[in-house]
Design a protein around this motif. Structure first.
Motif, PDB file in Angstrom:
ATOM      1  N   GLY A 176       0.814  -1.203   0.000  1.00 49.17           N
ATOM      2  CA  GLY A 176       0.000   0.000   0.000  1.00 49.17           C
ATOM      3  C   GLY A 176       0.850   1.256   0.000  1.00 49.17           C
ATOM      4  N   LEU A 177       1.953   1.245   0.760  1.00 55.25           N
ATOM      5  CA  LEU A 177       2.845   2.399   0.782  1.00 55.25           C
ATOM      6  C   LEU A 177       3.411   2.670  -0.608  1.00 55.25           C
ATOM      7  CD1 LEU A 177       4.534   4.626   2.044  1.00 55.25           C
ATOM      8  CD2 LEU A 177       6.125   2.874   2.887  1.00 55.25           C
ATOM      9  N   VAL A 178       3.872   1.619  -1.285  1.00 55.11           N
ATOM     10  CA  VAL A 178       4.424   1.789  -2.632  1.00 55.11           C
ATOM     11  C   VAL A 178       3.348   2.289  -3.593  1.00 55.11           C
ATOM     12  CG1 VAL A 178       5.442   0.568  -4.601  1.00 55.11           C
ATOM     13  CG2 VAL A 178       6.247   0.084  -2.285  1.00 55.11           C
ATOM     14  N   ALA A 179       2.148   1.759  -3.473  1.00 52.98           N
ATOM     15  CA  ALA A 179       1.053   2.203  -4.339  1.00 52.98           C
ATOM     16  C   ALA A 179       0.747   3.681  -4.120  1.00 52.98           C
ATOM     17  CB  ALA A 179      -0.195   1.360  -4.081  1.00 52.98           C
ATOM     18  N   ALA A 180       0.729   4.108  -2.858  1.00 53.07           N
ATOM     19  CA  ALA A 180       0.459   5.517  -2.548  1.00 53.07           C
ATOM     20  C   ALA A 180       1.548   6.412  -3.126  1.00 53.07           C
ATOM     21  CB  ALA A 180       0.354   5.714  -1.040  1.00 53.07           C
ATOM     22  N   LEU A 181       2.794   5.990  -3.004  1.00 56.57           N
ATOM     23  CA  LEU A 181       3.888   6.768  -3.574  1.00 56.57           C
ATOM     24  C   LEU A 181       3.764   6.852  -5.095  1.00 56.57           C
ATOM     25  CD1 LEU A 181       6.899   5.374  -1.473  1.00 56.57           C
ATOM     26  CD2 LEU A 181       5.696   7.537  -1.146  1.00 56.57           C
ATOM     27  N   ALA A 182       3.330   5.752  -5.716  1.00 53.21           N
ATOM     28  CA  ALA A 182       3.151   5.743  -7.165  1.00 53.21           C
ATOM     29  C   ALA A 182       2.070   6.722  -7.601  1.00 53.21           C
ATOM     30  CB  ALA A 182       2.807   4.332  -7.643  1.00 53.21           C
ATOM     31  N   TYR A 183       1.051   6.897  -6.778  1.00 51.89           N
ATOM     32  CA  TYR A 183      -0.009   7.854  -7.072  1.00 51.89           C
ATOM     33  C   TYR A 183       0.450   9.304  -6.880  1.00 51.89           C
ATOM     34  CZ  TYR A 183      -3.996   4.688  -7.700  1.00 51.89           C
ATOM     35  OH  TYR A 183      -4.890   3.764  -8.184  1.00 51.89           O
ATOM     36  N   GLY A 184       1.574   9.479  -6.199  1.00 55.45           N
ATOM     37  CA  GLY A 184       2.092  10.823  -5.969  1.00 55.45           C
ATOM     38  C   GLY A 184       2.029  11.291  -4.533  1.00 55.45           C
ATOM     39  N   ALA A 185       1.537  10.438  -3.634  1.00 50.82           N
ATOM     40  CA  ALA A 185       1.507  10.790  -2.218  1.00 50.82           C
ATOM     41  C   ALA A 185       2.925  10.775  -1.653  1.00 50.82           C
ATOM     42  CB  ALA A 185       0.620   9.820  -1.445  1.00 50.82           C
ATOM     43  N   SER A 186       3.090  11.429  -0.511  1.00 53.94           N
ATOM     44  CA  SER A 186       4.397  11.468   0.149  1.00 53.94           C
ATOM     45  C   SER A 186       4.473  10.505   1.332  1.00 53.94           C
ATOM     46  CB  SER A 186       4.698  12.888   0.635  1.00 53.94           C
ATOM     47  OG  SER A 186       4.769  13.780  -0.451  1.00 53.94           O
ATOM     48  N   GLY A 187       3.390   9.784   1.588  1.00 56.95           N
ATOM     49  CA  GLY A 187       3.357   8.834   2.689  1.00 56.95           C
ATOM     50  C   GLY A 187       1.940   8.339   2.904  1.00 56.95           C
ATOM     51  N   ILE A 188       1.789   7.462   3.887  1.00 59.61           N
ATOM     52  CA  ILE A 188       0.476   6.905   4.204  1.00 59.61           C
ATOM     53  C   ILE A 188       0.142   7.160   5.669  1.00 59.61           C
ATOM     54  CG2 ILE A 188       0.540   5.102   2.438  1.00 59.61           C
ATOM     55  CD1 ILE A 188       1.349   3.103   4.657  1.00 59.61           C
ATOM     56  N   ALA A 189      -1.151   7.154   5.968  1.00 61.75           N
ATOM     57  CA  ALA A 189      -1.632   7.255   7.348  1.00 61.75           C
ATOM     58  C   ALA A 189      -2.530   6.063   7.618  1.00 61.75           C
ATOM     59  CB  ALA A 189      -2.390   8.558   7.568  1.00 61.75           C
ATOM     60  N   MET A 190      -2.424   5.509   8.819  1.00 63.49           N
ATOM     61  CA  MET A 190      -3.219   4.335   9.181  1.00 63.49           C
ATOM     62  C   MET A 190      -3.815   4.528  10.570  1.00 63.49           C
ATOM     63  SD  MET A 190      -0.693   1.258   7.822  1.00 63.49           S
ATOM     64  CE  MET A 190       0.510   1.563   9.113  1.00 63.49           C
ATOM     65  N   GLY A 191      -5.053   4.124  10.726  1.00 61.04           N
ATOM     66  CA  GLY A 191      -5.704   4.165  12.019  1.00 61.04           C
ATOM     67  C   GLY A 191      -5.968   2.770  12.537  1.00 61.04           C
ATOM     68  N   THR A 192      -6.825   2.032  11.829  1.00 63.95           N
ATOM     69  CA  THR A 192      -7.208   0.682  12.266  1.00 63.95           C
ATOM     70  C   THR A 192      -5.990  -0.218  12.436  1.00 63.95           C
ATOM     71  OG1 THR A 192      -9.310   0.936  11.089  1.00 63.95           O
ATOM     72  CG2 THR A 192      -8.663  -1.297  11.714  1.00 63.95           C
ATOM     73  N   ARG A 193      -5.005  -0.110  11.526  1.00 61.77           N
ATOM     74  CA  ARG A 193      -3.823  -0.962  11.623  1.00 61.77           C
ATOM     75  C   ARG A 193      -3.041  -0.677  12.903  1.00 61.77           C
ATOM     76  NH1 ARG A 193      -1.433  -5.759  10.855  1.00 61.77           N
ATOM     77  NH2 ARG A 193      -1.962  -5.413  13.052  1.00 61.77           N
ATOM     78  N   PHE A 194      -2.943   0.592  13.323  1.00 59.39           N
ATOM     79  CA  PHE A 194      -2.256   0.906  14.567  1.00 59.39           C
ATOM     80  C   PHE A 194      -3.114   0.582  15.784  1.00 59.39           C
ATOM     81  CE2 PHE A 194       0.682   3.544  12.012  1.00 59.39           C
ATOM     82  CZ  PHE A 194       1.875   3.138  12.584  1.00 59.39           C
ATOM     83  N   LEU A 195      -4.423   0.671  15.653  1.00 52.03           N
ATOM     84  CA  LEU A 195      -5.297   0.247  16.753  1.00 52.03           C
ATOM     85  C   LEU A 195      -5.065  -1.229  17.066  1.00 52.03           C
ATOM     86  CD1 LEU A 195      -9.062   1.106  17.130  1.00 52.03           C
ATOM     87  CD2 LEU A 195      -8.276  -1.232  17.474  1.00 52.03           C
TER      88      LEU A 195
END
Length: 347
Positions: A176-195
């Motif tokens: 998911g991180l790589v996919a987000a970077l490919a879309y042009g994002a600079s990083g990802i944020a997660m809530g449920t995964r850290f919960l």
């Protein structure tokens, strides 16, 4: 991994832990930031004094940067921002768009700003006002969410603004991180995964309810607080969905009475909170009362472990999670996976 986000926030990895009410406190934020991610405190369910104590605990536990999520329409928003300035907290995030005055107050005090957005026009507006980054949450995300999936919303926002964009909604691993970077994002944020980590303060029985959920185990409902809210599907939530106007009002009054007893609020105070929540929204009084005591329903599950009578905000990604790692193990795993994926693509 260096991105515009890591340069901005001063963290080694482009992974943000979102501010989740009653979940993102001192322990989870300290664990996240110590592991190289960027933890964000959820202050909406805290008083100013409780937030001060939380910030002091985090600064005692780690030298790593972290942020605080602030409800922009809260009466104590300015007091909390002043607290962030005094303690040199790196970032203020906002679930609702902050006003120009709040953004300026943060900037003058050396605090970065990052509001959450669910539409391109919202991102464009706050970018014009001078925020430092935006967090884009697609419809897969937990809590208050919109109808557009991350894969469509993210590239739209990236193309519209020139500031770092953080992608949220549906992320849990290195792919998911790589996919987000490919879309042009600079990083990802997660809530449920850290919960769903061992550092999260949520009761184990409640975590098991999350782990047992399938991809269809969440529902977007307006019966919690009048606006679309993605939560775990439970018998309690199903009963809210089925409730008619009269039974819904009776349930709302019962919950409001319980909330009043637990907080010590008077009925006038509770009604004032309800009226403030109702502003700008076409809510019935049953929805208004439910919105006013939503913190009590979240607390019932997140703090007291009563999943049968509480509300559990959850992203659809809960259906893909099957373990409870530490924050350090989770972040290291994501980064190893991301590095491997990038190497495979380059090959």
């Amino acid at each position: 991994m260096r991105t515009r986000l890591t340069d901005l926030l001063g963290c080694p990895h482009p992974i943000v832990q979102t501010g989740m009410g009653y979940v993102a406190g001192a322990a989870l934020v300290t664990a996240t930031s110590s592991a190289g991610g960027f933890g964000i405190v959820a202050s909406a369910t805290m008083t100013v004094d409780e937030l001060r104590t939380t910030i002091e605990k985090i600064k005692t536990g780690t030298d790593a940067p972290f942020g605080v999520n602030i409800r922009a329409d809260a009466a104590d928003a300015e007091d909390k921002i002043d607290l962030l300035v005094r303690h040199q907290v790196r970032l203020a995030s906002f679930a609702l768009a902050p006003s120009r005055d709040l953004i300026r107050r943060c900037a003058d005090g050396g605090v970065l700003t990052m509001p959450s957005v669910g539409a391109r026009r919202h991102a464009e507006k706050v970018a014009e006002w001078g925020v430092d980054a935006v967090l884009v949450q697609g419809g897969e995300g937990g809590g208050h969410t919109g109808p557009v999936p991350t894969t469509l919303l993210l590239p739209q926002v990236v193309d519209a603004v020139g500031i770092p964009v953080v992608a949220a909604g549906g992320f849990f691993d290195g792919r998911g991180l790589v996919a987000a970077l490919a879309y042009g994002a600079s990083g990802i944020a997660m809530g449920t995964r850290f919960l769903l980590t061992t550092d999260s303060p949520v009761a184990l029985d409640v975590k098991r309810r999350y782990l047992a959920a399938g991809l269809t185990g969440t529902v977007v409902t307006t019966r919690v607080d009048g606006v679309p809210h993605r939560v775990l599907r439970t018998p309690f939530v199903d009963s809210l969905e089925r409730a008619g106007r009269l039974s819904g009002l009776i349930r709302a009054l019962r919950n409001a009475a319980a909330y009043r007893r637990s907080t010590g609020l008077s009925w006038p105070d509770l009604l004032r909170a309800g009226r403030a929540t109702r502003q700008g929204r076409s809510l019935t009084w049953a929805q208004t009362l439910m919105a006013a005591n939503t913190p009590a329903m979240l607390r019932a599950s997140m703090v007291e472990g009563r999943s049968s009578s509480g509300v559990m905000s959850a992203g659809q990604v809960a259906g893909l999670i099957d373990d409870l790692p530490s924050c350090a193990d989770l972040i290291n795993r994501i980064m190893r996976d991301a590095d491997a994926r990038l190497a495979a693509l380059a090959g």
